[in-house]
Design a protein around this motif. Structure first.
Motif, mmCIF file in Angstrom:
data_model
loop_
_atom_site.group_PDB
_atom_site.id
_atom_site.type_symbol
_atom_site.label_atom_id
_atom_site.label_comp_id
_atom_site.label_asym_id
_atom_site.label_seq_id
_atom_site.Cartn_x
_atom_site.Cartn_y
_atom_site.Cartn_z
ATOM 1 N N LEU A 1 9.297 -2.451 -5.404
ATOM 2 C CA LEU A 1 9.141 -2.290 -6.759
ATOM 3 C C LEU A 1 10.278 -3.124 -7.175
ATOM 4 N N ALA A 2 11.214 -3.337 -6.996
ATOM 5 C CA ALA A 2 13.081 -3.713 -6.506
ATOM 6 C C ALA A 2 12.622 -5.480 -6.774
ATOM 7 N N ASP A 3 11.533 -5.625 -5.383
ATOM 8 C CA ASP A 3 11.138 -7.096 -5.948
ATOM 9 C C ASP A 3 10.385 -7.329 -6.302
ATOM 10 N N PHE A 4 9.756 -6.705 -7.128
ATOM 11 C CA PHE A 4 8.208 -7.066 -7.781
ATOM 12 C C PHE A 4 9.369 -7.686 -9.298
ATOM 13 N N PHE A 5 10.057 -6.197 -9.512
ATOM 14 C CA PHE A 5 11.048 -6.686 -11.475
ATOM 15 C C PHE A 5 11.715 -7.516 -10.956
ATOM 16 N N ALA A 6 12.451 -7.963 -10.298
ATOM 17 C CA ALA A 6 13.607 -9.787 -9.511
ATOM 18 C C ALA A 6 12.387 -10.605 -9.895
ATOM 19 N N ARG A 7 10.776 -10.290 -9.664
ATOM 20 C CA ARG A 7 10.160 -11.751 -10.307
ATOM 21 C C ARG A 7 9.871 -11.717 -11.947
ATOM 22 N N GLY B 1 8.199 -9.200 -13.397
ATOM 23 C CA GLY B 1 6.624 -8.803 -13.131
ATOM 24 C C GLY B 1 5.898 -9.233 -12.686
ATOM 25 N N ARG B 2 5.869 -10.560 -12.092
ATOM 26 C CA ARG B 2 4.880 -11.024 -11.761
ATOM 27 C C ARG B 2 4.992 -10.970 -9.868
ATOM 28 N N ARG B 3 3.724 -11.142 -10.116
ATOM 29 C CA ARG B 3 3.129 -11.218 -8.467
ATOM 30 C C ARG B 3 3.306 -12.688 -7.559
ATOM 31 N N ALA B 4 4.025 -12.042 -6.362
ATOM 32 C CA ALA B 4 4.613 -13.466 -5.417
ATOM 33 C C ALA B 4 3.423 -14.587 -5.471
ATOM 34 N N ASP B 5 3.944 -15.771 -5.658
ATOM 35 C CA ASP B 5 2.678 -16.905 -5.336
ATOM 36 C C ASP B 5 3.296 -16.945 -3.777
ATOM 37 N N PRO B 6 1.337 -17.384 -4.105
ATOM 38 C CA PRO B 6 0.486 -17.346 -2.432
ATOM 39 C C PRO B 6 1.214 -18.215 -1.925
ATOM 40 N N GLU B 7 1.786 -19.788 -2.286
ATOM 41 C CA GLU B 7 1.737 -20.937 -1.625
ATOM 42 C C GLU B 7 3.073 -20.673 -1.357
ATOM 43 N N THR B 8 4.728 -20.231 -2.226
ATOM 44 C CA THR B 8 6.135 -19.937 -2.650
ATOM 45 C C THR B 8 6.824 -18.706 -2.024
ATOM 46 N N ALA B 9 5.229 -18.171 -1.410
ATOM 47 C CA ALA B 9 5.594 -16.188 -0.547
ATOM 48 C C ALA B 9 6.392 -16.868 0.367
ATOM 49 N N GLY B 10 6.776 -18.224 0.791
ATOM 50 C CA GLY B 10 7.942 -18.173 1.677
ATOM 51 C C GLY B 10 6.584 -19.123 3.355
ATOM 52 N N GLU B 11 7.079 -18.973 4.808
ATOM 53 C CA GLU B 11 6.635 -19.170 5.327
ATOM 54 C C GLU B 11 6.046 -17.997 6.790
ATOM 55 N N GLN B 12 4.711 -18.418 7.005
ATOM 56 C CA GLN B 12 4.339 -16.599 7.401
ATOM 57 C C GLN B 12 4.837 -16.557 8.914
ATOM 58 N N PRO B 13 4.872 -15.241 9.556
ATOM 59 C CA PRO B 13 5.272 -14.421 10.607
ATOM 60 C C PRO B 13 4.917 -15.688 12.106
ATOM 61 N N ALA B 14 5.226 -15.930 13.243
ATOM 62 C CA ALA B 14 4.364 -15.930 13.947
ATOM 63 C C ALA B 14 3.164 -15.715 14.507
ATOM 64 N N TRP B 15 2.860 -14.282 14.206
ATOM 65 C CA TRP B 15 1.866 -13.401 14.987
ATOM 66 C C TRP B 15 0.658 -14.018 14.241
ATOM 67 N N ALA B 16 1.089 -14.518 12.529
ATOM 68 C CA ALA B 16 -0.214 -14.669 11.910
ATOM 69 C C ALA B 16 -0.831 -16.063 12.260
ATOM 70 N N SER B 17 -0.890 -16.175 12.778
ATOM 71 C CA SER B 17 -0.537 -18.178 13.294
ATOM 72 C C SER B 17 -1.934 -18.048 14.188
ATOM 73 N N THR B 18 -1.470 -16.962 15.222
ATOM 74 C CA THR B 18 -1.894 -16.218 16.599
ATOM 75 C C THR B 18 -2.945 -15.513 15.786
ATOM 76 N N VAL B 19 -3.289 -14.489 15.259
ATOM 77 C CA VAL B 19 -4.080 -13.868 14.478
ATOM 78 C C VAL B 19 -5.323 -14.572 13.991
ATOM 79 N N ARG B 20 -4.725 -15.847 13.186
ATOM 80 C CA ARG B 20 -5.717 -16.340 11.991
ATOM 81 C C ARG B 20 -6.898 -17.317 13.327
ATOM 82 N N GLU B 21 -5.541 -17.921 14.268
ATOM 83 C CA GLU B 21 -6.548 -18.689 15.829
ATOM 84 C C GLU B 21 -7.534 -18.415 16.224
ATOM 85 N N ARG B 22 -7.196 -16.456 17.109
ATOM 86 C CA ARG B 22 -7.529 -16.175 17.555
ATOM 87 C C ARG B 22 -9.179 -14.948 17.109
ATOM 88 N N THR B 23 -9.479 -14.916 15.972
ATOM 89 C CA THR B 23 -10.218 -14.565 15.099
ATOM 90 C C THR B 23 -10.857 -16.056 14.851
#
Length: 129
Positions: free
Chosen positions: A97-103, A105-127
């Protein structure tokens, strides 16, 4: 030799001594926080605060003010929290909630949400296969 005192009164005295020593260590830790951050208030909560707070809070406060610098120690109050054993859960629930209000009241922009964790790319490659 027995690991524990045979007399129950000795056991109570030993437990009380340990708790009083713990109160001193907690007070010394609070003194460090007081010296570094100069808070207006410190609240002791959770299960430890519920079980030990009313009995040892005055001792903890005395030790904190004894070990802390005079000026910041005079400006801080130490008390018991009112959230009970759920204090950590409530605090964690408030973080999104604090993060939501700091923005604004807007949702985080997926392009500017930051770097994806290393495990996320591994899961994408395996699937993908």
């Amino acid at each position: 030799a027995a690991a524990y005192p045979a007399d129950p009164e000795d056991s109570d005295l030993t437990a009380l001594t340990v708790l009083e020593e713990t109160a001193e260590y907690l007070g010394a830790g609070f003194a460090d926080l007081i010296n570094l951050f100069q808070p207006e208030r410190i609240l002791v909560g959770g299960w430890a605060g519920l079980q030990l707070g009313t009995r040892f809070l005055d001792t903890v406060t005395e030790h904190a003010k004894e070990y802390a610098l005079t000026y910041p120690a005079a400006r801080v109050s130490i008390g018991l929290g009112t959230l009970g054993p759920d204090a950590v859960t409530v605090g964690a629930a408030i973080l999104p909630l604090a993060d939501f209000f700091a923005r604004g009241g807007r949702r985080a922009d997926p392009e500017t949400a930051g770097e994806q964790p290393a495990w996320a790319s591994t899961v994408r490659e395996r699937t993908a296969h």
